[in-house]
Design an enzyme around this catalytic site. Structure first.
Site, PDB file in Angstrom:
ATOM      1  CG  ASP A   8      -1.781   1.099   1.443  1.00  0.00           C
ATOM      2  OD1 ASP A   8      -1.716   2.056   0.637  1.00  0.00           O
ATOM      3  OD2 ASP A   8      -2.580   1.060   2.400  1.00  0.00           O
ATOM      4  CG  ASN A  22     -10.520  12.313 -11.004  1.00  0.00           C
ATOM      5  OD1 ASN A  22     -10.743  13.518 -10.929  1.00  0.00           O
ATOM      6  ND2 ASN A  22     -10.921  11.456 -10.083  1.00  0.00           N
ATOM      7  CB  VAL A  31      -3.776   4.379  -5.773  1.00  0.00           C
ATOM      8  CG1 VAL A  31      -3.690   5.254  -6.993  1.00  0.00           C
ATOM      9  CG2 VAL A  31      -2.590   4.621  -4.853  1.00  0.00           C
ATOM     10  CG  ASP A  32      -7.583  10.100  -6.368  1.00  0.00           C
ATOM     11  OD1 ASP A  32      -6.970  10.801  -5.545  1.00  0.00           O
ATOM     12  OD2 ASP A  32      -8.366  10.565  -7.218  1.00  0.00           O
ATOM     13  CB  THR A 120      -2.229  -0.549 -14.354  1.00  0.00           C
ATOM     14  OG1 THR A 120      -2.008  -0.466 -12.937  1.00  0.00           O
ATOM     15  CG2 THR A 120      -1.020  -0.044 -15.100  1.00  0.00           C
ATOM     16  CE1 TYR A 123      -9.729   7.223 -15.144  1.00  0.00           C
ATOM     17  CE2 TYR A 123      -7.594   8.264 -15.360  1.00  0.00           C
ATOM     18  CZ  TYR A 123      -8.932   8.344 -15.028  1.00  0.00           C
ATOM     19  OH  TYR A 123      -9.463   9.541 -14.594  1.00  0.00           O
TER      20      TYR A 123
HETATM   21  N1  AR6 Z   1      -1.366   1.523  -3.014  1.00  0.00           N
HETATM   22  C1  AR6 Z   1      -0.737   1.276  -4.186  1.00  0.00           C
HETATM   23  N2  AR6 Z   1      -1.386   0.942  -5.315  1.00  0.00           N
HETATM   24  C2  AR6 Z   1      -2.736   0.875  -5.263  1.00  0.00           C
HETATM   25  C3  AR6 Z   1      -3.473   1.112  -4.068  1.00  0.00           C
HETATM   26  C4  AR6 Z   1      -2.732   1.460  -2.903  1.00  0.00           C
HETATM   27  N3  AR6 Z   1      -3.315   1.723  -1.738  1.00  0.00           N
HETATM   28  N4  AR6 Z   1      -4.794   0.951  -4.357  1.00  0.00           N
HETATM   29  C5  AR6 Z   1      -4.880   0.604  -5.662  1.00  0.00           C
HETATM   30  N5  AR6 Z   1      -3.643   0.541  -6.209  1.00  0.00           N
HETATM   31  P1  AR6 Z   1      -6.410   3.110  -9.967  1.00  0.00           P
HETATM   32  P2  AR6 Z   1      -6.055   4.558 -12.528  1.00  0.00           P
HETATM   33  C6  AR6 Z   1      -3.224   0.220  -7.592  1.00  0.00           C
HETATM   34  O1  AR6 Z   1      -7.717   2.576 -10.415  1.00  0.00           O
HETATM   35  O2  AR6 Z   1      -6.165   3.301 -13.290  1.00  0.00           O
HETATM   36  C7  AR6 Z   1      -9.460   6.791  -9.377  1.00  0.00           C
HETATM   37  O3  AR6 Z   1     -10.812   6.712  -9.065  1.00  0.00           O
HETATM   38  C8  AR6 Z   1      -4.139  -0.632  -8.437  1.00  0.00           C
HETATM   39  O4  AR6 Z   1      -3.893  -2.018  -8.205  1.00  0.00           O
HETATM   40  O5  AR6 Z   1      -6.281   3.601  -8.580  1.00  0.00           O
HETATM   41  O6  AR6 Z   1      -4.942   5.518 -12.857  1.00  0.00           O
HETATM   42  C9  AR6 Z   1      -9.019   8.193  -9.792  1.00  0.00           C
HETATM   43  O7  AR6 Z   1      -9.749   9.195  -9.123  1.00  0.00           O
HETATM   44  C10 AR6 Z   1      -3.726  -0.242  -9.849  1.00  0.00           C
HETATM   45  O8  AR6 Z   1      -2.686  -1.085 -10.341  1.00  0.00           O
HETATM   46  O9  AR6 Z   1      -5.928   4.353 -10.925  1.00  0.00           O
HETATM   47  C11 AR6 Z   1      -9.299   8.193 -11.267  1.00  0.00           C
HETATM   48  O10 AR6 Z   1     -10.640   8.531 -11.538  1.00  0.00           O
HETATM   49  C12 AR6 Z   1      -3.145   1.166  -9.688  1.00  0.00           C
HETATM   50  O11 AR6 Z   1      -3.135   1.440  -8.291  1.00  0.00           O
HETATM   51  C13 AR6 Z   1      -9.024   6.769 -11.685  1.00  0.00           C
HETATM   52  O12 AR6 Z   1      -9.206   5.977 -10.515  1.00  0.00           O
HETATM   53  C14 AR6 Z   1      -3.942   2.241 -10.378  1.00  0.00           C
HETATM   54  O13 AR6 Z   1      -5.331   1.979 -10.249  1.00  0.00           O
HETATM   55  C15 AR6 Z   1      -7.598   6.591 -12.156  1.00  0.00           C
HETATM   56  O14 AR6 Z   1      -7.436   5.300 -12.657  1.00  0.00           O
END
Ligand code: AR6
Length: 174
Positions: A8, A22, A31-32, A120, A123
């Site tokens: 994490d 976003n 992660v956001d 990943t 998105y």
């Molecule tokens: N620590 C590290 N990595 C993480 C965590 C964490 N706590 N939680 C998830 N991941 P995503 P995107 C990984 O969907 O694709 C949001 O709603 C996860 O496994 O968080 O860039 C934003 O507001 C994945 O590999 O981001 C945007 O609207 C990676 O983080 C949208 O999602 C990215 O997944 C952005 O989408």
């Protein structure tokens, strides 16, 4: 140096943690959501001020805020591209996320930066392709900057596998 960590990103102690945000900069899931939850409302407050000042954050760009209660000094919010088949400039936009985030880190005197696997998740960017772009951009920046360490913090097994393969393979091309 580059380090691969499974876990994490909100638990990582470093100068700057990068957020896969976003363009509204007002939070979301993945992660956001985790970063805003763990870091507290101070982060969102600064994001709101940035949006009031300069408008939304475009895909590939990055902004910097406090890290609130996280064990980091800053959060760098960058907006990854939504995967749309690969012919809409997604590769270049993803590369820009890494480069612009690292440039902001350098401007703010950061020596250690932690990245999640931008784009990943929701998105939908293919994980193998995203990992190659991320590692290439980071290696290039490490060669010519003051950054001492970049941590790739992978949350899911598939990303861990992709990064492990890339970082241990002596030669690879993209
Ligand atoms: N620590 C590290 N990595 C993480 C965590 C964490 N706590 N939680 C998830 N991941 P995503 P995107 C990984 O969907 O694709 C949001 O709603 C996860 O496994 O968080 O860039 C934003 O507001 C994945 O590999 O981001 C945007 O609207 C990676 O983080 C949208 O999602 C990215 O997944 C952005 O989408």
């Amino acid at each position: 140096m580059i380090e691969l960590i499974k876990g994490d990103i909100t638990k990582i102690t470093c100068d700057a943690v990068v957020n896969a945000a976003n363009s509204s900069l007002l939070g979301g899931g993945g992660v956001d959501g985790a970063i805003h939850r763990a870091g507290g409302p101070e982060i969102l407050e600064e994001c709101r001020k940035i949006v009031a000042r300069q408008g939304s954050c475009k895909t590939g760009e990055a902004v910097i805020t406090t890290a609130g209660k996280l064990p980091a000094k800053y959060v760098i919010h960058t907006v990854g591209p939504v995967w749309n088949g690969g012919n809409s400039g997604e590769d270049e936009k993803l590369r820009s996320c890494y480069i612009n985030s690292l440039n902001l880190a350098i401007e703010n005197g950061c020596k250690t930066v932690a990245f999640p696997n931008i784009s990943t998740g929701v998105y939908g960017f293919p994980k193998d392709r995203a990992a190659k772009i991320a590692v290439a951009a980071v290696k290039e920046a490490l060669n010519k900057s003051e950054i001492k360490k970049v941590l790739f913090v992978c949350f899911d097994d598939e990303n861990v596998k992709q990064y492990r393969e890339l970082l241990t393979s002596p030669t690879w091309k993209f």
